[in-house]
Every structure is written in structure tokens, then in C-alpha cells.
Design an enzyme around this catalytic site. Sequence first.
Site, PDB file in Angstrom:
ATOM      1  CE  LYS A 233      -4.600  -1.632   1.166  1.00  0.00           C
ATOM      2  NZ  LYS A 233      -5.313  -2.058   2.245  1.00  0.00           N
ATOM      3  NE  ARG A 267      -7.743  -8.168   0.539  1.00  0.00           N
ATOM      4  CZ  ARG A 267      -7.414  -7.334  -0.551  1.00  0.00           C
ATOM      5  NH1 ARG A 267      -6.252  -6.469  -0.377  1.00  0.00           N
ATOM      6  NH2 ARG A 267      -8.157  -7.347  -1.733  1.00  0.00           N
TER       7      ARG A 267
HETATM    8  N1  HH2 Z   1      -7.365  -3.335   0.826  1.00  0.00           N
HETATM    9  C1  HH2 Z   1      -7.751  -3.508  -0.693  1.00  0.00           C
HETATM   10  C2  HH2 Z   1      -9.026  -4.043  -0.954  1.00  0.00           C
HETATM   11  N2  HH2 Z   1      -9.797  -5.010  -0.039  1.00  0.00           N
HETATM   12  N3  HH2 Z   1     -10.122  -5.815   2.090  1.00  0.00           N
HETATM   13  C3  HH2 Z   1      -9.767  -5.862   3.450  1.00  0.00           C
HETATM   14  N4  HH2 Z   1     -10.514  -6.687   4.160  1.00  0.00           N
HETATM   15  N5  HH2 Z   1      -8.633  -5.232   3.847  1.00  0.00           N
HETATM   16  C4  HH2 Z   1      -7.959  -4.452   3.195  1.00  0.00           C
HETATM   17  O1  HH2 Z   1      -7.079  -3.766   3.673  1.00  0.00           O
HETATM   18  C5  HH2 Z   1      -8.254  -4.193   1.626  1.00  0.00           C
HETATM   19  C6  HH2 Z   1      -9.343  -4.890   0.993  1.00  0.00           C
HETATM   20  C7  HH2 Z   1      -7.140  -2.621  -1.451  1.00  0.00           C
HETATM   21  O2  HH2 Z   1      -6.057  -3.405  -1.924  1.00  0.00           O
HETATM   22  P1  HH2 Z   1      -6.219  -4.105  -3.398  1.00  0.00           P
HETATM   23  O3  HH2 Z   1      -7.241  -5.111  -3.534  1.00  0.00           O
HETATM   24  O4  HH2 Z   1      -4.829  -4.786  -3.841  1.00  0.00           O
HETATM   25  O5  HH2 Z   1      -6.430  -2.869  -4.394  1.00  0.00           O
HETATM   26  P2  HH2 Z   1      -7.801  -2.429  -5.281  1.00  0.00           P
HETATM   27  O6  HH2 Z   1      -8.764  -2.037  -4.354  1.00  0.00           O
HETATM   28  O7  HH2 Z   1      -7.185  -1.309  -6.012  1.00  0.00           O
HETATM   29  O8  HH2 Z   1      -8.227  -3.512  -5.952  1.00  0.00           O
END
Ligand code: HH2
Length: 287
Positions: A233, A267
Site C-alpha cells: 500500500k 491479506r
Molecule cells: N484492501 C484493498 C481491498 N480490499 N479488504 C480488506 N478486508 N482489507 C484491506 O486492507 C483491503 C481489502 C485494497 O487493495 P487491493 O485489493 O490490492 O487493491 P484495489 O482495491 O485497487 O483492487
Amino acid sequence: MLLSDATVSSTLFTARGRRIPADASPLLMGVLNVTPDSFSDGGRYLDPAAAVAHALAMVEQGADLIDIGAESSRPGASPVDEQEELRRLIPVMRAVCREATIPVSVDTTKAAVARRALEAGACIVNDISALRFDAAMAQVVAEAGAGLVLMHMQGWPRTMQQAPYYVDVVEAIRAFFVERMNTAMEAGVGREQILLDPGLGFGKTLEHNLTLLRRLDAFLTLGRPIVVGASRKAFIGTVVNRPVDERLMGTAAAIAVAILRGARVVRVHDVDAMRDVVKMVQAIRHA
Ligand code: HH2
């Protein structure tokens, strides 16, 4: 501070009749984004075959859970309509759930998408809005007996990073968790189905994110497993001054601290590397 495991019982959580034992944790949740615009892997797994192959590779590398999302929640991301989210998600969800034996979660805020994902074999709903964006979500989770990740976010993805403010970020999120758990349980979700996530990067400054990691143990008295999503992040990029594809070591440090402070699910995008981090931290804790 090293923490005892006494705050969560021998069952970490339940998800559609599956019992995830506490002694299997910390669990590695591998991230699969079937989106064109996710902040770190956007566009890479839009092809369903590539997405399924990546999920199975993460299983091979030691993922305990797979989290599949079809709508980016990165700061400033545009919302995706239900039909498009389903179109991206469902074929991949169906194939991954058929091929993999580990529990699979769906990262969505929409009740209709969650319902279809559960029909396709998912057993956990990871709702970054903690049931706030869709009034029907709690019912869908309750009826399925699914696991439920309640994540904290201040504001909405489009605007959340504009001016995040808290009097005390830890106290604010603790109160949020209590209120959201009560809402879920009033709708019929069992306490044992619930996991809590402070939502690193979701309406938080650098200082808020670092404070949440340092004081993560403040949430343990709520008696539910804590999920932490620090992987790659922006706040890590700010500290180490590196672009998104060079944040592996920063992520490793954040995850090590999270586990020491009591996180039960981490995660991550880089399952292979983070498996070693989890193993090493656990070896030290149990020495
Ligand atoms: N972070 C993201 C998405 N979903 N869910 C939970 N429970 N916790 C988190 O910290 C979290 C999440 C963001 O990361 P990512 O899925 O890699 O990116 P994007 O939202 O751009 O798809």
C-alpha cells in the site's frame, strides 16, 4: 509486546459450515483482483484463465484463503456497476472454487454480487464498507452463514484520502467495530462468522496507518479475529520511498508487526514471500 492467543477461542471463525481452527492462524489471504485498475495488479488477471492460474499458484505457494475482487477500491477509483462486476467475477469465482479446496472470499460491497459469488462457491464475504453501502448485504451473509469481514473505511473510495481526520484513530475504529458487529448480529449473522479489519489506507493518513499497526492489539479484546491488509500500500511506499512493485520488504515488516500485535489473517499479494515472514514470526513467538 507478544500476545497470548486467549482472546479468540479454538475456532477462529466459521464460514458456511466450515470451521477455521484458531491454531491454523495467522492465515495468509492471497489477493486476486480481476479488475483493469487495481493499484498494484490491475489489468494482470482480467483474462479468466490467467486469474484462475494465479489463484491456484497462490494456493500452491501456501495461501490459506483466496480473496477475489472485481471492483477496485483504490483512492479515487470509479465505481463499477453490478453487471460488470458480475461479468468479471463469477466465471473466475466458479473455477477457483471448483479447483481449490481452501475457503474463498469475495471482496464486494454489493449484496447481489455477494449472493452470486456465494452461489458460485465463495464462503466468506469481505465487505470493505462493513455492510454500510448495501442495506441487503447483512441478510445475504446471514442466510448463507458466510464468514464476514467488516472493514473500517472513513468516507468513500473516491474521496476517502482527501482529509482523513480522527480525534483518536484507534478509539474511533474500536467504536465502529462494536457498532458494525451489533448491526450484523441483529440481522442474524453469528458472532463466530465475523472478522474485523481496520482498513489500512482507507481514509487514513500515514500517521493513522502506522498508529493502527503499532496499536493493533487494542482491538483484541473485541474477541474477533483481526484481518490486516498492508500489502504494497501507498503508506509503505511513503515510508520506504519506493513504487508499488518494490514494496515487498516494507510489506514484510508491516506484516511481521501486525502478526506480533495479534493479526490472525494477513491479506497479501506476494504469498510466496509472505509465507516465510509468517513462518519466521511464528517461530520466534513460540520459541
Ligand atoms: N484492501 C484493498 C481491498 N480490499 N479488504 C480488506 N478486508 N482489507 C484491506 O486492507 C483491503 C481489502 C485494497 O487493495 P487491493 O485489493 O490490492 O487493491 P484495489 O482495491 O485497487 O483492487
